[in-house]
Design a protein around this motif. Structure first.
Motif, PDB file in Angstrom:
ATOM      1  N   ALA A 107       6.383  50.712 -27.764  1.00  0.00           N
ATOM      2  CA  ALA A 107       6.959  50.787 -29.103  1.00  0.00           C
ATOM      3  C   ALA A 107       8.472  50.628 -29.094  1.00  0.00           C
ATOM      4  O   ALA A 107       9.075  50.303 -30.106  1.00  0.00           O
ATOM      5  CB  ALA A 107       6.589  52.123 -29.756  1.00  0.00           C
ATOM      6  N   THR A 108       9.108  50.859 -27.948  1.00  0.00           N
ATOM      7  CA  THR A 108      10.568  50.778 -27.871  1.00  0.00           C
ATOM      8  C   THR A 108      11.049  49.412 -27.415  1.00  0.00           C
ATOM      9  O   THR A 108      12.242  49.167 -27.414  1.00  0.00           O
ATOM     10  CB  THR A 108      11.113  51.833 -26.891  1.00  0.00           C
ATOM     11  OG1 THR A 108      10.689  51.507 -25.558  1.00  0.00           O
ATOM     12  CG2 THR A 108      10.618  53.217 -27.247  1.00  0.00           C
ATOM     13  N   LEU A 109      10.150  48.522 -27.033  1.00  0.00           N
ATOM     14  CA  LEU A 109      10.546  47.208 -26.542  1.00  0.00           C
ATOM     15  C   LEU A 109      10.868  46.271 -27.706  1.00  0.00           C
ATOM     16  O   LEU A 109      10.388  46.461 -28.828  1.00  0.00           O
ATOM     17  CB  LEU A 109       9.422  46.621 -25.684  1.00  0.00           C
ATOM     18  CG  LEU A 109       9.155  47.371 -24.384  1.00  0.00           C
ATOM     19  CD1 LEU A 109       7.899  46.831 -23.726  1.00  0.00           C
ATOM     20  CD2 LEU A 109      10.340  47.249 -23.442  1.00  0.00           C
ATOM     21  N   PRO A 110      11.691  45.266 -27.494  1.00  0.00           N
ATOM     22  CA  PRO A 110      12.103  44.367 -28.584  1.00  0.00           C
ATOM     23  C   PRO A 110      10.927  43.595 -29.163  1.00  0.00           C
ATOM     24  O   PRO A 110       9.980  43.259 -28.456  1.00  0.00           O
ATOM     25  CB  PRO A 110      13.096  43.422 -27.901  1.00  0.00           C
ATOM     26  CG  PRO A 110      12.754  43.481 -26.442  1.00  0.00           C
ATOM     27  CD  PRO A 110      12.286  44.884 -26.198  1.00  0.00           C
ATOM     28  N   ALA A 111      11.004  43.331 -30.454  1.00  0.00           N
ATOM     29  CA  ALA A 111       9.905  42.626 -31.125  1.00  0.00           C
ATOM     30  C   ALA A 111      10.044  41.121 -31.009  1.00  0.00           C
ATOM     31  O   ALA A 111       9.082  40.391 -31.215  1.00  0.00           O
ATOM     32  CB  ALA A 111       9.862  43.040 -32.593  1.00  0.00           C
ATOM     33  N   THR A 112      11.255  40.639 -30.741  1.00  0.00           N
ATOM     34  CA  THR A 112      11.464  39.209 -30.632  1.00  0.00           C
ATOM     35  C   THR A 112      12.171  38.906 -29.326  1.00  0.00           C
ATOM     36  O   THR A 112      12.682  39.793 -28.656  1.00  0.00           O
ATOM     37  CB  THR A 112      12.314  38.701 -31.802  1.00  0.00           C
ATOM     38  OG1 THR A 112      13.585  39.374 -31.785  1.00  0.00           O
ATOM     39  CG2 THR A 112      11.630  38.968 -33.128  1.00  0.00           C
ATOM     40  N   GLY A 113      12.233  37.602 -28.975  1.00  0.00           N
ATOM     41  CA  GLY A 113      12.917  37.203 -27.763  1.00  0.00           C
ATOM     42  C   GLY A 113      12.006  37.256 -26.558  1.00  0.00           C
ATOM     43  O   GLY A 113      10.874  37.746 -26.620  1.00  0.00           O
ATOM     44  N   PRO A 114      12.493  36.748 -25.411  1.00  0.00           N
ATOM     45  CA  PRO A 114      11.665  36.673 -24.208  1.00  0.00           C
ATOM     46  C   PRO A 114      11.113  38.025 -23.766  1.00  0.00           C
ATOM     47  O   PRO A 114       9.967  38.104 -23.323  1.00  0.00           O
ATOM     48  CB  PRO A 114      12.627  36.092 -23.173  1.00  0.00           C
ATOM     49  CG  PRO A 114      13.648  35.360 -23.962  1.00  0.00           C
ATOM     50  CD  PRO A 114      13.809  36.139 -25.216  1.00  0.00           C
ATOM     51  N   GLN A 115      11.917  39.084 -23.872  1.00  0.00           N
ATOM     52  CA  GLN A 115      11.437  40.376 -23.385  1.00  0.00           C
ATOM     53  C   GLN A 115      10.306  40.944 -24.239  1.00  0.00           C
ATOM     54  O   GLN A 115       9.608  41.859 -23.811  1.00  0.00           O
ATOM     55  CB  GLN A 115      12.595  41.364 -23.309  1.00  0.00           C
ATOM     56  CG  GLN A 115      13.551  41.072 -22.166  1.00  0.00           C
ATOM     57  CD  GLN A 115      14.523  42.202 -21.937  1.00  0.00           C
ATOM     58  OE1 GLN A 115      14.501  43.209 -22.624  1.00  0.00           O
ATOM     59  NE2 GLN A 115      15.377  42.038 -20.942  1.00  0.00           N
ATOM     60  N   ALA A 116      10.128  40.417 -25.456  1.00  0.00           N
ATOM     61  CA  ALA A 116       8.997  40.856 -26.272  1.00  0.00           C
ATOM     62  C   ALA A 116       7.675  40.508 -25.606  1.00  0.00           C
ATOM     63  O   ALA A 116       6.624  41.068 -25.942  1.00  0.00           O
ATOM     64  CB  ALA A 116       9.062  40.216 -27.658  1.00  0.00           C
ATOM     65  N   ALA A 117       7.717  39.583 -24.650  1.00  0.00           N
ATOM     66  CA  ALA A 117       6.509  39.240 -23.902  1.00  0.00           C
ATOM     67  C   ALA A 117       5.952  40.454 -23.188  1.00  0.00           C
ATOM     68  O   ALA A 117       4.730  40.603 -23.049  1.00  0.00           O
ATOM     69  CB  ALA A 117       6.828  38.138 -22.890  1.00  0.00           C
ATOM     70  N   VAL A 118       6.839  41.334 -22.705  1.00  0.00           N
ATOM     71  CA  VAL A 118       6.386  42.542 -22.015  1.00  0.00           C
ATOM     72  C   VAL A 118       5.599  43.426 -22.971  1.00  0.00           C
ATOM     73  O   VAL A 118       4.522  43.930 -22.636  1.00  0.00           O
ATOM     74  CB  VAL A 118       7.589  43.305 -21.432  1.00  0.00           C
ATOM     75  CG1 VAL A 118       7.132  44.614 -20.781  1.00  0.00           C
ATOM     76  CG2 VAL A 118       8.336  42.452 -20.425  1.00  0.00           C
ATOM     77  N   GLU A 119       6.119  43.607 -24.185  1.00  0.00           N
ATOM     78  CA  GLU A 119       5.433  44.433 -25.172  1.00  0.00           C
ATOM     79  C   GLU A 119       4.046  43.894 -25.483  1.00  0.00           C
ATOM     80  O   GLU A 119       3.055  44.632 -25.472  1.00  0.00           O
ATOM     81  CB  GLU A 119       6.269  44.512 -26.449  1.00  0.00           C
ATOM     82  CG  GLU A 119       5.575  45.260 -27.582  1.00  0.00           C
ATOM     83  CD  GLU A 119       6.312  45.127 -28.887  1.00  0.00           C
ATOM     84  OE1 GLU A 119       5.896  45.796 -29.840  1.00  0.00           O
ATOM     85  OE2 GLU A 119       7.286  44.348 -28.957  1.00  0.00           O
ATOM     86  N   ARG A 120       3.981  42.619 -25.759  1.00  0.00           N
ATOM     87  CA  ARG A 120       2.697  42.019 -26.124  1.00  0.00           C
ATOM     88  C   ARG A 120       1.717  42.044 -24.955  1.00  0.00           C
ATOM     89  O   ARG A 120       0.514  42.263 -25.135  1.00  0.00           O
ATOM     90  CB  ARG A 120       2.899  40.580 -26.590  1.00  0.00           C
ATOM     91  CG  ARG A 120       3.713  40.472 -27.858  1.00  0.00           C
ATOM     92  CD  ARG A 120       3.820  39.056 -28.357  1.00  0.00           C
ATOM     93  NE  ARG A 120       4.607  38.985 -29.579  1.00  0.00           N
ATOM     94  CZ  ARG A 120       4.852  37.852 -30.238  1.00  0.00           C
ATOM     95  NH1 ARG A 120       4.346  36.715 -29.787  1.00  0.00           N
ATOM     96  NH2 ARG A 120       5.578  37.870 -31.341  1.00  0.00           N
ATOM     97  N   THR A 121       2.237  41.822 -23.760  1.00  0.00           N
ATOM     98  CA  THR A 121       1.359  41.809 -22.587  1.00  0.00           C
ATOM     99  C   THR A 121       0.800  43.186 -22.303  1.00  0.00           C
ATOM    100  O   THR A 121      -0.396  43.338 -22.002  1.00  0.00           O
ATOM    101  CB  THR A 121       2.141  41.299 -21.361  1.00  0.00           C
ATOM    102  OG1 THR A 121       2.647  39.987 -21.640  1.00  0.00           O
ATOM    103  CG2 THR A 121       1.252  41.252 -20.138  1.00  0.00           C
ATOM    104  N   ILE A 122       1.642  44.214 -22.392  1.00  0.00           N
ATOM    105  CA  ILE A 122       1.170  45.581 -22.161  1.00  0.00           C
ATOM    106  C   ILE A 122       0.141  45.969 -23.219  1.00  0.00           C
ATOM    107  O   ILE A 122      -0.899  46.583 -22.910  1.00  0.00           O
ATOM    108  CB  ILE A 122       2.361  46.563 -22.169  1.00  0.00           C
ATOM    109  CG1 ILE A 122       3.237  46.328 -20.945  1.00  0.00           C
ATOM    110  CG2 ILE A 122       1.872  48.010 -22.192  1.00  0.00           C
ATOM    111  CD1 ILE A 122       4.523  47.126 -20.956  1.00  0.00           C
ATOM    112  N   ALA A 123       0.407  45.613 -24.478  1.00  0.00           N
ATOM    113  CA  ALA A 123      -0.545  45.925 -25.544  1.00  0.00           C
ATOM    114  C   ALA A 123      -1.882  45.233 -25.293  1.00  0.00           C
ATOM    115  O   ALA A 123      -2.958  45.823 -25.502  1.00  0.00           O
ATOM    116  CB  ALA A 123       0.039  45.509 -26.892  1.00  0.00           C
ATOM    117  N   TRP A 124      -1.825  43.989 -24.842  1.00  0.00           N
ATOM    118  CA  TRP A 124      -3.062  43.234 -24.576  1.00  0.00           C
ATOM    119  C   TRP A 124      -3.842  43.866 -23.418  1.00  0.00           C
ATOM    120  O   TRP A 124      -5.072  44.019 -23.498  1.00  0.00           O
ATOM    121  CB  TRP A 124      -2.690  41.789 -24.249  1.00  0.00           C
ATOM    122  CG  TRP A 124      -3.867  40.892 -24.000  1.00  0.00           C
ATOM    123  CD1 TRP A 124      -4.636  40.249 -24.927  1.00  0.00           C
ATOM    124  CD2 TRP A 124      -4.411  40.550 -22.714  1.00  0.00           C
ATOM    125  NE1 TRP A 124      -5.623  39.518 -24.324  1.00  0.00           N
ATOM    126  CE2 TRP A 124      -5.525  39.689 -22.952  1.00  0.00           C
ATOM    127  CE3 TRP A 124      -4.098  40.873 -21.405  1.00  0.00           C
ATOM    128  CZ2 TRP A 124      -6.282  39.159 -21.932  1.00  0.00           C
ATOM    129  CZ3 TRP A 124      -4.857  40.345 -20.384  1.00  0.00           C
ATOM    130  CH2 TRP A 124      -5.932  39.501 -20.640  1.00  0.00           C
TER     131      TRP A 124
END
Length: 458
Positions: free
Chosen positions: A31-48
C-alpha cells in the motif's frame, strides 16, 4: 478480502502464523509503494503473487528468511522496531523478485520469470523491464562518496578499485545516507539516468569490515561468475541481518607503527619542583613543548614521519601532571624514562588504563590541550583540535590508505575512479568533524588544506 481478516487470525496462506506476523506486513508494504512509474511494478507484482499464489508466496518468503538468517544467530531474536521490520520486509520482497523461487503446481519456478509471463500481472513495458533488471543487476557493495539531499548520491564500488563512480538519482535515500557509508544495493537504469531499485542494505562502521570480508570471499570463490554474483548477494544480505540481530564485536585497534594493541595508559604524578621538571624536559633532545601546553616525546621513523612516544599534559590540579601513552610497552618503557628524567621533581601517584574501543568517538587524550584553569572555551577548543588535525594529517596525501585499496591519496587521485574515492574520504572527514563540532559547541575544523595539497576541486 483482507479487510475481513483480523490481525490475530491465522494467515490465509496456510503458514500457521498469525496474519499480523505473515502477510499483513507484506500487504501493508504494498500500500505504500508508488502507484505509477517503474517501481509500481513491484506493487502490482506483489499483489498478483498474493492473489494467485498466496500460500506458496508466504512459504517462499519464510524460506528465504531462513536461508539468509545467520547460522550462529541466537535462538531468541532481539526486539526489532517497526521501521526495522519494514526494511527487512522491503529487502526480502525485492530479493524474492530478483533471485527467488516459488513452488507452482509442484515445480520450482524463478519468480522473476514467472511474473514476466503473459499470464502474469499487468505491467507496462517499462515496468516489465524494471522487473527484468532486478534479476540482471546484482546486489553489490558500494561506498557513498557524495550526497546531494533530495537529488542524488554518488557510489563507488567497494571491491573494484578501478570501477568508475556511479551518479544515482535518488530522492529518498539521499536524505539518510552520508559520505563514507557502506551500502548494499542494486543500481537500475531508468531512461537516461541511474536509480536505486528500492532495497538498501546499510552498514554501520563496526559492521563494514565483516560485510567487506564476506563479499570479498564470494568474489574470490572458484565458481561460475553468475554464482559469484548470487553468493555476493547472499553474503551482503546475511551480513546485514547479522548486524540487526547480533551484537557487533569491538574492532581490534593497533598502533600504526608498532602494530601492538592500542591501550590508553595514563600515569599521574605530583609535581614537587615545577621549574626543575621544566628544565629537565627541556634538556631532552626528543621532547618539545612547555609547561602551559604540555610536552611531547617524539621519535623520527624510517618513513620520515614523527611519531609520539609520550605526552606530558598538565593535570586538573596545578601541582599534577599526566603522562599519556598509546600502548602497554610504550607505558612500561616510558615510566622508566620519565622517572629518570624527572628525578626528585615529580613523584608517581597512580596509573590508569582504558580500552580505546570504548572511546571510538573521542579524541585520544594526548591530542587535547589544557588551559591553566583546566577548562577551554569553544574557540580555544577549536584551535586545539585544528592543531591536532593539521599534525595528524600532515603527511596524509602520501600515506597508503586501506579505503583506497592501499594506494596513497595522491596516487589514487590520478584516475577518475580513484579521484572520486579520495573526494569521498575528504567529505567523510568533513561530515564527521561537523557532527563532532556541533556536539562540542565549537566551530568545525576545515579540511580544505587536504584538498589544496592534492590540488583537487570539490
Amino acid at each position: 478480502m483482507n479487510a475481513r481478516i483480523g490481525r490475530n487470525d491465522p494467515c490465509p496462506c496456510g503458514s500457521g502464523k498469525k496474519y499480523k506476523h505473515c502477510h499483513l506486513p507484506i500487504e501493508a508494504q504494498s500500500a505504500t509503494l508508488p502507484a505509477t512509474g517503474p517501481q509500481a511494478a513491484v506493487e502490482r507484482t506483489i499483489a498478483w503473487l498474493n492473489q494467485r499464489h498466496r500460500q506458496a508466496f508466504g512459504e517462499a518468503i519464510n524460506q528465504l528468511l531462513d536461508d539468509l538468517w545467520p547460522e550462529d544467530a541466537p535462538s531468541e531474536t532481539p526486539y526489532l522496531g517497526d521501521d526495522t521490520k519494514q526494511t527487512i520486509n522491503i529487502n526480502l520482497l525485492e530479493w524474492l523478485l530478483a533471485e527467488g523461487d516459488i513452488l507452482v503446481k509442484g515445480q520450482l519456478r524463478r519468480v522473476n520469470e514467472l511474473v514476466r509471463e503473459a499470464s502474469g500481472p499487468r505491467l507496462s513495458e517499462a515496468q516489465r523491464h524494471w522487473i527484468l533488471q532486478l534479476s540482471e543487476r546484482p546486489l553489490r557493495l558500494y561506498t557513498v562518496t557524495d550526497v546531494r539531499p533530495g537529488e542524488s548520491i554518488t557510489l563507488c564500488d567497494a571491491l573494484d578499485a578501478d570501477a568508475l563512480p556511479l551518479l544515482v538519482q535518488e530522492r529518498m535515500g539521499s536524505q539518510s545516507v552520508k559520505p563514507g557509508m557502506l551500502i548494499g544495493c542494486r543500481v537500475i537504469t531508468v531512461g537516461e539516468h541511474l536509480d536505486l531499485s528500492g532495497a538498501i542494505y546499510s552498514f554501520s562502521n563496526l559492521a563494514n569490515a565483516g560485510a567487506m570480508a564476506a563479499a570479498r570471499t564470494a568474489v574470490e570463490a572458484n565458481i561460475f561468475p553468475e554464482d559469484q554474483s548470487l553468493m555476493m548477494g547472499v553474503s551482503i544480505a546475511t551480513a546485514w541481518l547479522r548486524q540487526l540481530i547480533m551484537p557487533l564485536p569491538k574492532p581490534t585497534m593497533v598502533d600504526m607503527y608498532t602494530r601492538e594493541p592500542l591501550l590508553y595508559v595514563t600515569d599521574h604524578y605530583r609535581v614537587l619542583d615545577t621549574a626543575a621538571l621544566a628544565l629537565a624536559l627541556a634538556a631532552c633532545d626528543d621532547v618539545s613543548g612547555d609547561a602551559q601546553a604540555g610536552w611531547r616525546r617524539e621519535i623520527d621513523c624510517e618513513d620520515d614521519l614523527v611519531r609520539s612516544l609520550a605526552a606530558v599534559n598538565p593535570g586538573k590540579q596545578s601541582d599534577r601532571i599526566e603522562v599519556f601513552y598509546r600502548t602497554q610497552r610504550y607505558a612500561d618503557e616510558g615510566r622508566v624514562w620519565f622517572d629518570a628524567v624527572a628525578g626528585e621533581a615529580a613523584r608517581f601517584l597512580t596509573r590508569e588504563a582504558s580500552d580505546p574501543r570504548s572511546e571510538l568517538h573521542t579524541y585520544p587524550r594526548e591530542q587535547t590541550l589544557a588551559t591553566p584553569s583546566g577548562t577551554m572555551s569553544p574557540e580555544q577548543m577549536a584551535d586545539a583540535f585544528e592543531q591536532v588535525v593539521l599534525r595528524t594529517y600532515a603527511h596524509w596525501s602520501d600515506q597508503p590508505i586501506p579505503a583506497l585499496h592501499g594506494k596513497t591519496p595522491r596516487e589514487a587521485a590520478r584516475t577518475p575512479a580513484g579521484l572520486e574515492r579520495v573526494k569521498g574520504l575528504l567529505r567523510n572527514y568533513e561530515s564527521n568533524e561537523a557532527t563532532m563540532a556541533e556536539q562540542d559547541g565549537r566551530r568545525a575544523v576545515s579540511y580544505q588544506f587536504l584538498w589544496d595539497a592534492l590540488e583537487i576541486a570539490r
